[in-house]
Write a protein that holds these residues in place. Structure first.
Motif, short mmCIF file in Angstrom:
data_model
loop_
_atom_site.label_atom_id
_atom_site.label_comp_id
_atom_site.label_asym_id
_atom_site.label_seq_id
_atom_site.Cartn_x
_atom_site.Cartn_y
_atom_site.Cartn_z
N GLY A 169 98.38 72.94 72.02
CA GLY A 169 98.88 73.54 70.69
C GLY A 169 99.27 74.97 71.08
N SER A 170 98.30 75.85 71.05
CA SER A 170 98.68 77.34 71.52
C SER A 170 99.37 77.26 72.92
CB SER A 170 97.67 78.01 71.67
OG SER A 170 96.72 78.03 70.47
N ASP A 171 98.83 76.26 73.74
CA ASP A 171 99.35 76.24 75.12
C ASP A 171 100.27 75.05 75.04
OD1 ASP A 171 99.97 76.37 77.78
OD2 ASP A 171 97.85 75.33 78.43
N GLY A 399 101.88 79.00 65.17
CA GLY A 399 101.22 79.71 66.12
C GLY A 399 99.97 80.58 65.59
N THR A 400 98.77 80.53 66.10
CA THR A 400 97.82 80.81 65.75
C THR A 400 97.71 82.63 65.69
OG1 THR A 400 96.47 80.90 67.64
CG2 THR A 400 95.98 79.13 66.29
N GLU A 401 96.92 83.23 64.89
CA GLU A 401 96.88 84.72 65.03
C GLU A 401 96.36 85.37 66.14
OE1 GLU A 401 96.01 85.30 60.09
OE2 GLU A 401 94.66 86.25 61.60
N GLU A 402 95.58 84.81 66.81
CA GLU A 402 95.26 85.32 68.37
C GLU A 402 96.54 85.31 69.03
OE1 GLU A 402 93.62 83.01 66.68
OE2 GLU A 402 91.53 83.51 66.39
N ILE A 403 97.00 84.29 69.27
CA ILE A 403 98.19 84.06 69.92
C ILE A 403 99.39 84.99 69.77
CG2 ILE A 403 100.24 82.63 70.67
CD1 ILE A 403 97.35 81.83 72.15
C1 LIG Z 1 99.83 73.99 58.25
C2 LIG Z 1 100.09 73.38 59.81
C3 LIG Z 1 101.36 72.72 59.88
C4 LIG Z 1 101.76 72.05 61.19
N1 LIG Z 1 103.01 71.36 61.31
C5 LIG Z 1 103.01 71.04 62.74
C6 LIG Z 1 104.27 70.20 62.90
O1 LIG Z 1 105.00 69.96 62.00
N2 LIG Z 1 104.56 69.91 64.07
C7 LIG Z 1 103.72 70.41 65.29
O2 LIG Z 1 104.02 69.81 66.30
N3 LIG Z 1 102.63 71.02 65.05
C8 LIG Z 1 102.27 71.53 63.87
N4 LIG Z 1 101.38 72.11 63.65
C9 LIG Z 1 100.11 72.48 64.79
C10 LIG Z 1 100.24 73.97 65.22
O3 LIG Z 1 101.32 74.23 65.64
C11 LIG Z 1 99.07 73.96 65.95
O4 LIG Z 1 97.76 73.54 65.35
C12 LIG Z 1 98.89 75.56 66.62
O5 LIG Z 1 99.75 75.75 67.47
C13 LIG Z 1 97.46 75.68 67.24
O6 LIG Z 1 97.13 74.68 68.17
P1 LIG Z 1 95.93 74.17 68.15
O7 LIG Z 1 95.48 73.38 66.68
O8 LIG Z 1 95.99 72.98 69.38
O9 LIG Z 1 94.73 74.91 68.51
P2 LIG Z 1 94.20 75.51 69.91
O10 LIG Z 1 95.32 75.91 70.69
O11 LIG Z 1 93.33 74.55 70.49
O12 LIG Z 1 93.47 76.79 69.40
C14 LIG Z 1 91.98 76.82 69.08
C15 LIG Z 1 91.55 78.31 68.83
O13 LIG Z 1 91.56 78.92 70.39
C16 LIG Z 1 92.41 80.10 70.31
N5 LIG Z 1 93.04 80.36 71.44
C17 LIG Z 1 93.89 79.41 72.23
N6 LIG Z 1 94.48 79.78 73.30
C18 LIG Z 1 94.19 81.30 73.25
C19 LIG Z 1 94.50 82.42 74.02
N7 LIG Z 1 95.25 82.27 75.14
N8 LIG Z 1 94.10 83.54 73.50
C20 LIG Z 1 93.36 83.72 72.64
N9 LIG Z 1 92.93 82.76 71.70
C21 LIG Z 1 93.38 81.61 72.05
C22 LIG Z 1 93.25 79.80 69.18
O14 LIG Z 1 94.10 81.08 68.55
C23 LIG Z 1 92.46 79.02 68.03
O15 LIG Z 1 91.93 80.11 67.29
C24 LIG Z 1 100.76 72.73 62.22
C25 LIG Z 1 99.81 73.34 62.22
C26 LIG Z 1 99.25 73.50 60.60
C27 LIG Z 1 98.17 74.20 60.50
#
Ligand SMILES: Cc1cc2nc3c(=O)[nH]c(=O)nc-3n(C[C@H](O)[C@H](O)[C@H](O)COP(=O)(O)OP(=O)(O)OC[C@H]3O[C@@H](n4cnc5c(N)ncnc54)[C@H](O)[C@@H]3O)c2cc1C
Length: 423
Positions: A169-171, A399-403
């Motif tokens: 996700g983030s990665d 993209g999450t707030e942390e990223i």
């Molecule tokens: C409303 C919504 C719509 C979406 N629509 C789509 C879509 O249409 N297509 C699609 O492909 N995706 C979609 N997504 C997915 C979204 O892009 C991912 O949820 C997001 O990129 C985060 O990835 P993750 O959920 O795997 O969390 P993770 O990457 O597992 O993160 C979990 C936590 O760890 C923190 N974290 C991870 N790495 C780090 C770091 N290096 N430094 C500090 N903190 C870190 C994160 O900030 C987070 O708080 C959607 C998400 C939402 C909420």
């Protein structure tokens, strides 16, 4: 609506056009746009800010059934078709493919005027026209633009974004869905997750790994997947607020024809970056009308529930100032040509919008106490729960707030880079 109200609305729209159009060309375009909008839609009645009147409208994500969702998508497509036929469906698009060829400011002017009319919600088609389409224009061939991008703006097709995976996700560069060369194209295997709108999308832009032996980023490519191909299975994910706007997408031996790769093999990461920049802009652009209305409803709630507490009064003032400041900042950004706005500015916009949404929900929760969590049927109480839970999604989407804070720290403030090996 009485005819006198209609006339007043139109006068307001004429002055809005005067304020917004920056050149003679924009004014002429805006006048034509206004004539089109008046001929095809009614002015939007303002959302009520009167306490206890009408639906609360505090949900941030769609909470609809499959049938309602399909009907909303059809309505959005129909309005997009009407706009395209009149020359307002792809204002900034390349003219050789049916676009208007106008600068960004014309598109913005149209969106401001359109925002005053009661037209179908564009959410079901927004990813295609706001995120996938612009990235494909930058990186796709002329054939791709004509065959797949033009129909998005013509209101004939819907796109989704197949990026995130259970382990990436983030990665994002860690995606493990593979595409291997086969006769006449590629064979794709893997799983995507959180894909918005996939249940009714026609095409999906998929980030895939084509070369496992190359570096993490260099091994990625971008493919356009026909969502109706054999081997594509879409499973809705139910949200904690009740609806199911997201899905898991399973790809099992899906054949993608050779001409559907966007850019060269190995160029997937630059297409993904262009797509994500568009996505953050879309989240930051979130309607301020909704935020301003929520602040006003919160004032009613506070007057009734707890503004005798100076700390809660002060928090309301901070929320109101935050929403207004973010609006003014966005208007400032919109008044300069898009090419002068650094991507990090857009990132900050998305962070501010998400923080404002969360702060509004937090204050509602503190004012309401237990009635925030338990549905008593009382107007304007439990409805805030959907707002607060939806706000969590905005902190993650695009993209999450942390990223994003790390991006701003490293690329804007010039702070030392985060050690890569810890990522
Ligand atoms: C409303 C919504 C719509 C979406 N629509 C789509 C879509 O249409 N297509 C699609 O492909 N995706 C979609 N997504 C997915 C979204 O892009 C991912 O949820 C997001 O990129 C985060 O990835 P993750 O959920 O795997 O969390 P993770 O990457 O597992 O993160 C979990 C936590 O760890 C923190 N974290 C991870 N790495 C780090 C770091 N290096 N430094 C500090 N903190 C870190 C994160 O900030 C987070 O708080 C959607 C998400 C939402 C909420």
């Amino acid at each position: 609506m009485s005819s006198s109200e209609f006339v007043i609305d139109m006068q307001e729209l004429e002055s809005l056009l005067d304020e917004t159009a920056g050149s003679d060309g924009e004014r002429e375009f805006g006048t034509a746009a206004l004539a089109f909008l008046r001929a095809h839609a009614q002015p939007k009645p303002p959302l009520s800010t009167t306490w206890g009147v009408g639906p609360e409208h505090l949900e941030l994500f769609h909470e609809t059934s499959d049938d309602e969702e399909r009907a909303e998508a059809d309505a959005a497509l129909a309005w997009q078709r009407t706009k395209f036929e009149a020359g307002f469906g792809w204002i900034g698009g390349p003219s050789e493919h049916g676009g208007g060829g106008y600068p960004d400011s014309y598109d913005r002017l149209f969106r401001i005027l359109e925002g005053r009319f009661d037209v179908p919600d564009p959410s079901p088609i927004r990813i295609g026209i706001g995120t996938v389409g612009p990235a494909l224009v930058l990186h796709g061939t002329s054939d791709i633009v004509e065959q797949f991008v033009r129909p998005l703006y013509e209101g004939k097709s819907i796109a989704c974004q197949l990026f995130s995976e259970p382990g990436a996700g983030s990665d994002l560069a860690g995606v493990s869905t593979t595409a291997v060369p086969v006769d006449g194209g590629w064979q794709v295997n893997g799983q995507k997750v959180w894909t918005s709108n996939a249940t009714f999308a026609d095409i999906g832009l998929a980030l895939v790994r084509t070369d496992p032996s190359a570096g993490k980023h260099a091994g990625l490519s971008m493919l356009l997947v026909d969502m109706r191909s054999p081997g594509v299975e879409v499973r809705p994910i139910q949200q904690m607020t009740g609806g199911a706007s997201f899905t898991e997408v399973f790809l099992a031996d899906v054949h993608v024809p050779a001409g559907r790769m966007i850019g060269e093999p190995g160029a997937g990461w630059s297409v993904a970056t262009a797509t994500l920049a568009g996505e953050r802009k879309a989240v930051g652009d979130r309607s301020h009308e909704n935020l301003t209305r929520a602040v006003e409803l919160l004032r009613h709630l506070g007057d009734a529930e707890g503004f005798d507490d100076a700390r809660l009064r002060r928090r309301w003032a901070e929320v109101a100032i935050g929403v207004r400041a973010s609006r003014l900042r966005q208007q400032g950004l919109q008044s300069v040509p898009a090419e002068y706005v650094a991507p990090a500015e857009r990132t900050a916009d998305k962070l501010l919008t998400a923080a404002n949404l969360a702060a509004i929900g937090d204050l509602a929760a503190d004012l309401l106490g237990p009635r925030f969590s338990v549905d008593t049927g009382e107007w304007g109480t439990f409805a805030w729960n959907k707002w607060r839970m939806g706000a969590l999604g905005y902190r993650i989407a695009g993209g999450t707030e942390e990223i994003l804070k790390t991006l701003v720290a490293e690329r804007v403030l010039g702070l030392p880079r985060e050690p890569k090996e810890l990522r």
